[in-house]
Write an enzyme that holds these catalytic residues in place. Structure first.
Site, short mmCIF file in Angstrom:
data_model
loop_
_atom_site.label_atom_id
_atom_site.label_comp_id
_atom_site.label_asym_id
_atom_site.label_seq_id
_atom_site.Cartn_x
_atom_site.Cartn_y
_atom_site.Cartn_z
N ASP A 49 43.64 39.33 33.77
CA ASP A 49 42.54 38.41 34.04
C ASP A 49 41.80 39.02 35.24
O ASP A 49 42.35 39.86 35.95
CB ASP A 49 43.11 37.03 34.38
CG ASP A 49 42.05 36.09 34.88
OD1 ASP A 49 41.03 35.94 34.20
OD2 ASP A 49 42.22 35.51 35.98
N ASP B 242 39.03 37.30 37.78
CA ASP B 242 38.87 36.46 38.98
C ASP B 242 40.23 35.90 39.42
O ASP B 242 40.86 35.15 38.67
CB ASP B 242 37.92 35.29 38.69
CG ASP B 242 36.55 35.75 38.21
OD1 ASP B 242 35.86 36.43 38.96
OD2 ASP B 242 36.19 35.42 37.06
C1 G6P Z 1 36.64 33.04 35.17
C2 G6P Z 1 36.79 32.16 36.39
C3 G6P Z 1 36.14 30.82 36.16
C4 G6P Z 1 34.69 31.00 35.71
C5 G6P Z 1 34.64 31.82 34.43
C6 G6P Z 1 33.22 32.10 33.96
O1 G6P Z 1 37.49 32.61 34.18
O2 G6P Z 1 38.16 31.97 36.71
O3 G6P Z 1 36.22 30.05 37.34
O4 G6P Z 1 34.07 29.75 35.49
O5 G6P Z 1 35.29 33.06 34.67
O6 G6P Z 1 32.61 32.99 34.84
P1 G6P Z 1 31.06 33.36 34.84
O7 G6P Z 1 30.99 34.52 35.82
O8 G6P Z 1 30.69 33.78 33.45
O9 G6P Z 1 30.32 32.15 35.28
MG MG Z 2 41.51 33.89 37.00
#
Ligand code: G6P
Ligand code: MG
Length: 221
Positions: free
Chosen positions: A12, A14
């Site tokens: 993953d 973030d």
């Molecule tokens: C990851 C993060 C989420 C976020 C999602 C979409 O999964 O953990 O917190 O909302 O990505 O990210 P984006 O950059 O497309 O808004």
């Molecule tokens: Mg994450």
């Protein structure tokens, strides 16, 4: 004794490879304040880990009592993404989380394939900025998928791109939704991050800098 060898590791993004989880939180908090939701807290942000942009927005809106049109919601999500992207401009290798780069290198030395499996549509841009793009064999992101974790889609796409059956892949996650997605994909999961102990993962580590018994995880002895 049956030994099942893992051939690919799907990270993953973030909160696992890079500290952007904190930037997501700041950007959502700013938007929340602007639309009159002043009590958006870290514990609310916790539920946004691994969850798509629009679903993350809903978690913010659920803190208030107003209803909005789809158009308004689109505008809120875009505004948050603009705040987030503004912060991403400063992003560089110093945002890589402790142990992440070392782990990727170690796995590559062992002949393991590497991929990213993230809901984020900003994933390719972020990987490039932090210098990890070249270490990843494949990327599966919010740009490749339509269903959000805990749906297994993002990890199944990653395995498919790697040319591996799901059971030959291990997922590394910092969110409960992501661990569920890995399980639904038929993959084992290593849980990391501030909530590693409560994600329901097969293996647990506070972060990627602590000592991890890769031999037993990769060989599933
Ligand atoms: C990851 C993060 C989420 C976020 C999602 C979409 O999964 O953990 O917190 O909302 O990505 O990210 P984006 O950059 O497309 O808004
Ligand atoms: Mg994450």
């Amino acid at each position: 004794m049956v030994i099942h060898m893992i051939k690919g590791v799907i990270f993953d993004l973030d909160g696992v490879l890079v500290s952007t989880d904190e930037l997501h939180y700041k950007a959502w908090k700013r938007l929340a304040k602007e639309i009159g939701i002043s009590d958006f807290k870290r514990e609310d942000n916790e539920k946004q880990r691994g969850v798509s942009r629009m679903e993350s927005l809903q978690i913010v809106l659920d803190k208030g009592n107003k209803s909005y049109t789809e158009e308004e919601k689109e505008e809120f999500a875009e505004r948050k993404n603009n705040y987030y992207k503004e912060m991403l401009k400063e992003l560089d290798g110093s945002a890589v989380l402790p142990g992440a780069l070392e782990t990727v290198k170690l796995l590559k030395e062992k002949g393991i394939m590497t991929a990213v499996g993230s809901a984020s549509k900003n994933a390719p841009d972020i990987l490039e900025k932090i210098g990890l793009l070249t270490y990843m064999d494949k990327i599966s992101s919010g740009l490749d998928t339509t269903r959000s974790k805990p749906d297994p889609e993002v990890f199944l796409v990653a395995a498919d791109k790697l040319g591996l059956p799901p059971q030959d892949c291990l997922v590394i996650e910092d969110s409960a939704a992501g661990v569920q997605a890995a399980k639904a994909a038929g993959m084992k999961a290593l849980g990391v991050g501030p909530y590693y102990f409560s994600l329901g993962a097969d293996y647990e580590a506070e972060n990627l800098a602590v000592s991890i018994n890769w031999e037993s995880i990769l060989n599933e002895v």
